[in-house]
Design a protein around this motif. Structure first.
Motif, PDB file in Angstrom:
ATOM      1  N   ARG B  53       0.816  -1.214   0.000  1.00  0.00           N
ATOM      2  CA  ARG B  53       0.000   0.000   0.000  1.00  0.00           C
ATOM      3  C   ARG B  53       0.856   1.274   0.000  1.00  0.00           C
ATOM      4  NH1 ARG B  53      -5.142  -1.451   0.892  1.00  0.00           N
ATOM      5  NH2 ARG B  53      -5.813   0.658   1.321  1.00  0.00           N
ATOM      6  N   GLU B  54       2.008   1.187  -0.673  1.00  0.00           N
ATOM      7  CA  GLU B  54       2.887   2.358  -0.740  1.00  0.00           C
ATOM      8  C   GLU B  54       2.556   3.204  -1.955  1.00  0.00           C
ATOM      9  OE1 GLU B  54       7.254   1.279   0.805  1.00  0.00           O
ATOM     10  OE2 GLU B  54       6.507  -0.091  -0.723  1.00  0.00           O
ATOM     11  N   SER B  55       3.070   4.426  -1.935  1.00  0.00           N
ATOM     12  CA  SER B  55       3.014   5.280  -3.112  1.00  0.00           C
ATOM     13  C   SER B  55       4.449   5.445  -3.592  1.00  0.00           C
ATOM     14  CB  SER B  55       2.411   6.636  -2.754  1.00  0.00           C
ATOM     15  OG  SER B  55       2.553   7.522  -3.849  1.00  0.00           O
ATOM     16  N   ILE B  56       4.704   5.034  -4.809  1.00  0.00           N
ATOM     17  CA  ILE B  56       6.057   5.088  -5.360  1.00  0.00           C
ATOM     18  C   ILE B  56       6.055   6.045  -6.540  1.00  0.00           C
ATOM     19  CG2 ILE B  56       7.951   3.755  -6.312  1.00  0.00           C
ATOM     20  CD1 ILE B  56       7.255   2.838  -3.548  1.00  0.00           C
ATOM     21  N   LYS B  57       6.962   6.995  -6.526  1.00  0.00           N
ATOM     22  CA  LYS B  57       7.070   7.986  -7.613  1.00  0.00           C
ATOM     23  C   LYS B  57       5.722   8.638  -7.882  1.00  0.00           C
ATOM     24  CE  LYS B  57      10.958   5.691  -9.798  1.00  0.00           C
ATOM     25  NZ  LYS B  57      11.613   5.257 -11.027  1.00  0.00           N
ATOM     26  N   GLY B  58       4.926   8.765  -6.852  1.00  0.00           N
ATOM     27  CA  GLY B  58       3.632   9.422  -6.996  1.00  0.00           C
ATOM     28  C   GLY B  58       2.522   8.517  -7.493  1.00  0.00           C
ATOM     29  N   PHE B  59       2.850   7.260  -7.805  1.00  0.00           N
ATOM     30  CA  PHE B  59       1.845   6.313  -8.293  1.00  0.00           C
ATOM     31  C   PHE B  59       1.195   5.574  -7.133  1.00  0.00           C
ATOM     32  CE2 PHE B  59       2.126   6.252 -12.856  1.00  0.00           C
ATOM     33  CZ  PHE B  59       3.400   6.706 -13.147  1.00  0.00           C
TER      34      PHE B  59
END
Lengths: 117, 110
Positions: B53-59
């Motif tokens: 449930r992370e946000s990576i590079k804004g995604f």
């Protein structure tokens, strides 16, 4: 400090030849894979190995023979190369998932671009 | 049959516009879902997985079990987001290979 490395990066060869692609990982993983990416960028699993043992062989022609001398290496040997074998071949590795974890992240190599003429 | 569908082969948006890359799956049980990204002539790399449930590079990507979807979203696209994006659900464990969708080529126009 490359995690998953493949050699060669590019391979151009004639139809009918035999060639090998090597893969090495220094992540301490015990599971390794080969994928094929065709000209339409479609990725498909070919083989997976766990602790040097073949786990998956996805209806790949027997001209393709993977070999895992140890947990850190998974090589791919291709006999009697055909035009349709032209593709990018990716090696990947992961750790066997622990209890309660369905799947560990796979780490990919840079790919080997094979062109059969 | 287990299946993953990325309906858009190519998606072109302008820089700063919102992005949504669609992924629908048809899997038995409760699959684990991933998005992988491949920048031009580079290796595939994990972008995100639904369990973290992370946000990576804004995604971000939300798993919608009712719609069996795992769409990838970013509110403001950047030029460096141009890449091939692959959705990869998996119901297997162990040494099962990933089953990738056919990929969506995202192009961010300046």
């Amino acid at each position: 400090d490359t995690a998953v490395s493949q050699t060669p990066k590019y391979l151009v060869t004639q139809m009918g030849n035999d060639k090998s692609i090597k893969c090495e990982q220094n992540l301490g993983h015990d599971t390794m894979y080969w994928y094929k990416q065709d000209s339409k960028k479609f990725l498909k699993i070919m083989f997976s190995y766990n602790n040097k043992e073949l786990i998956i062989n996805e209806t790949v022609p027997n001209r393709f023979s993977p070999k895992s001398p140890d947990k850190a290496h998974l090589n791919l040997h291709i006999n009697s190369l055909e035009l349709g074998d032209s593709a990018v071949y990716f090696c990947a590795s992961s750790q066997w998932p622990g209890q309660g974890v369905m799947r560990e992240t796979q780490y990919f190599g840079p790919g080997t671009r094979l062109l059969v003429l | 049959a287990q299946r993953v569908t990325q309906p858009e082969k190519l998606l072109s948006v302008f820089k700063g516009a919102p992005v949504e890359l669609k992924c629908n799956y048809s899997y038995s049980g409760s699959p684990e879902l991933f998005w992988y990204v491949q920048y031009s002539r580079q290796r595939l790399q994990l972008l995100l997985r639904h369990i973290s449930r992370e946000s990576i590079k804004g995604f971000t990507a939300d798993l919608n079990k009712g719609e069996t979807s795992f769409h990838l979203k970013k509110p403001f696209a950047q030029e460096e987001d141009s890449a091939m994006y692959y959705c990869a659900p998996s119901s297997g464990g162990g040494a099962d290979g990933l089953t990738f969708g056919k990929g969506t080529h995202l192009i961010i126009q300046p």
